[in-house]
Scaffold this active site. Sequence first.
Site, PDB file in Angstrom:
ATOM      1  N   GLU A 146      98.039  22.166  81.684  1.00  0.00           N
ATOM      2  CA  GLU A 146      98.531  21.469  80.491  1.00  0.00           C
ATOM      3  C   GLU A 146     100.040  21.612  80.411  1.00  0.00           C
ATOM      4  O   GLU A 146     100.564  22.719  80.537  1.00  0.00           O
ATOM      5  CB  GLU A 146      97.929  22.036  79.189  1.00  0.00           C
ATOM      6  CG  GLU A 146      96.588  21.492  78.788  1.00  0.00           C
ATOM      7  CD  GLU A 146      96.260  21.827  77.331  1.00  0.00           C
ATOM      8  OE1 GLU A 146      97.207  21.900  76.510  1.00  0.00           O
ATOM      9  OE2 GLU A 146      95.087  22.020  77.025  1.00  0.00           O
ATOM     10  N   GLU A 152      91.836  27.444  75.465  1.00  0.00           N
ATOM     11  CA  GLU A 152      92.895  28.283  74.890  1.00  0.00           C
ATOM     12  C   GLU A 152      92.412  29.440  74.016  1.00  0.00           C
ATOM     13  O   GLU A 152      93.218  30.073  73.331  1.00  0.00           O
ATOM     14  CB  GLU A 152      93.906  27.419  74.105  1.00  0.00           C
ATOM     15  CG  GLU A 152      94.596  26.401  74.998  1.00  0.00           C
ATOM     16  CD  GLU A 152      95.708  25.618  74.320  1.00  0.00           C
ATOM     17  OE1 GLU A 152      96.555  25.057  75.032  1.00  0.00           O
ATOM     18  OE2 GLU A 152      95.721  25.571  73.075  1.00  0.00           O
TER      19      GLU A 152
END
Length: 854
Positions: A528, A431
């Site tokens: 995710e 991320e």
Amino acid sequence: MLSVKTKCCLVVQGLLYGVLAVELIVMQPGKCQRDPYFRFNDLLYRWIALDNWTYTTTFTGSPQIRIKHKVLLIFDGVDTVASISLNGIILGKTDNMFRRYDFSVRDLLNDGDNVLEVSFFSPILYASKQWKAHSSYTVPPECPPDVQKGECHVNFIRKEQSSFSWDWGPSFPTVGLWKGVRLEAFDILQFIQLSSLPLYNHSCSQWRLQAELLIDVVQTFDGKVELSIPELDSKQTFQMRFLQGRLKYNFTLNINQSREVKLWWPSGHGDQPFYLLTVRGFLGRFLILSKESKVFFRTVELVQEPVVGSPGLSFYFRVNGRQVFLKGSNWIPAHSFQDQVTPASLRNLLRSTADANMNALRVWGGGVYEQDLFYDICDELGIMVWQDFMFACAMYPTEDDFIQTVREEVAQQVQRLKSHPSIIIWSGNNENEAALATNWFSIPASLKPMYIKDYVTLYVNNIRQIVQEEDPSRPFLVSSPTNGAESEQEGWVAKNPYDPRYGDVHFYSYVLDCWDWKTFPRTRFASEYGFQSWPSFSTLQSVSVQEDWSYSSDFTSHRQHHEDGNQQMLQQAALHFILPNSTDPLKRFTDSLYITQIMQAECVKTQTEFYRRSQSEVIEGKGHTMGALYWQLNDIWQAPSWSSIEFGGKWKMLHYFAQNFFAPVLPVAFEDDDTLFVYAVSDLNRGLKLRAVVIVHSWSDLDSVCTLTSNLLLVSGGSAVAIFKQSVAALLAGCGRCTRLTCLLTFHLQNEDGIQQGPNNHHFLCSPKDAQGLQRPNITAKVQEDDSGFTVTLHSAAVAPFVWLDLGNIPGRFSSNGFLMVTRNATISFDAWCTTSVAELSRSLTVTTLMDVY
């Protein structure tokens, strides 16, 4: 095991590796209050990681060791910042949990006693010191959110990032020797690492094996190396010069083209065969090196190419030339204290992964590079691994010393792991591209180019460069989520890394209705997504006391490390269920745990089924979804989280649901503009002729109302096809006595012989809180045992949603759980993980249904 001398006499088991607790606290029956996970101990024991510690041991030197030409003291894992001395002489310092450290000690050893000291500096104070030294500009974030109750500046230390806290885990900045320490003595050479990469040449249809030897040579000499795979009748000998020092030697073994090579396949697509590679080294006629290792043959490609009907690029994996849909989850550290992760617990978690029809796990970048056994088991079970490097949700410094230790870390880890066929991709971080692109840390626009430069320096110019040099056999992504090739075109940080037309996507929403599939992004690959739930009462009970057993207690608030997480679960559940309101506090608490597990299971089911049915469609440029990895598989402690398996291995309702929604052949139903669609999804390698069978049930009656059947349709392997379509209004009108509030649907697939293919599934026409006719099912249960094991036979007087069987602390799992019971009788098997009996199971068994919490 090393002893400990410190200025403090009180230590806590686990926080310092290998150290026994001596702190005494009043005990309660069944409770271990010294357990770091007990109640609020993560706060009570915070002082330990703020102190410095010294490990000391005395060992007797052996003359047989000292006569060797070279003696190395090897530390496989030091957590984290330490100074190491032998007999009062400093050997060196460590600053990286993920590296192996070697020290030459031959001339420092005594024939008698030798004193080894490892002096550890507080990881918290070290991280703060490094942060203060970086004064030219900030490297965010400085601290975790207050709700995580964690420590600051974890991005300045090469240590498990989540050990300073995360939104699903506690702050336990461990200190100590987390892997082995040993002496190795040798005269000619020391073997360090053997790795092998099978490579396939498509132009000449030949396999070759690239073998790499990492060895430490005392003095330069001429010799030969022999590589052989007897089962493939392949053998080659290489004359070569071994140069003094630690060097890598590469060899290529051409595989005999007359022998058929058996390929390693992901679970559900084939077997996982291996061959034995033998490597022998000779000095003249003397054998000086002999090693044997497993070799697996497979190819993997990450396909990013134009998609018909879309402006973006595809994003999917091709294994052995076959397109594969990745089904699975995300893996976090299985314990805050890595020495507590046993082979049995690893195998249990990974076996549970495969048994839920998963074929992939993403090893998340804020934890640790897992132990060898983890990857060995994944190889064996056919579980593909998306392997992150250990960087997550932060910017990182790029000083020379930081870059240098990272380079050594990456080289060592790739050399250690690249022989595993289960690893199908390396990813630079978790991320961090998204954090930069969408400005998580409020970086001024004028400074953003500087941070992008640091980002490219670390992940592209260093990590990516090393990985591509070490491993040409598998793809590398700089980040996740990312637009992949498009991000690269945009200078490695895309304007919108969440663009569903490229790469992979992380998506979370706790406010939007999770039963509405239109709220989810139709992405190429979902790496995710997820929703929280609480674990079962039996899991919480071992680390809590009676005053904690309330949804509004200090304990439940303390365990929740995600802002507003406890309320978000209830708010999402309230959209479709009546919330528990019992006047008995304990029942209200256990009912609340149960309702959060239903909510989580239904939410992730809806989203995963959306991704699976989207694999063959491109709608408004979006779709061709080829991966669904929900967040997260496992837990690090007993607390609310996104996991589908509780700490200790107990399956949540979500994991039982996953067993169905990841089935190789799956029926999926959804509504669009009041029209019901049923898709047939197939991961098989062959086509099937299938029909949908839709059964209408009344909430008030166990006898079905009517049954509808579609025509047979060919469903190709690796596709999703709509095989049933009808207006809901017309469907209900045709059944005579149904409305959306009084009826529900179950459905399944049949082949041309009328044999069911895949699991049963259900579709609610209204929220269960609005259902009319629901009755208490008054389920009775009988436990029996026969030659095949234990079974539970259930009898129900009414339709029973979300039937949940629980055996408290008895470890094991059921063949099915959390299911919709629309028959009078059902038999469920139970796989016990320890010795038990019918009597014990009968005493412990509880059966809960949705009506029991109203």
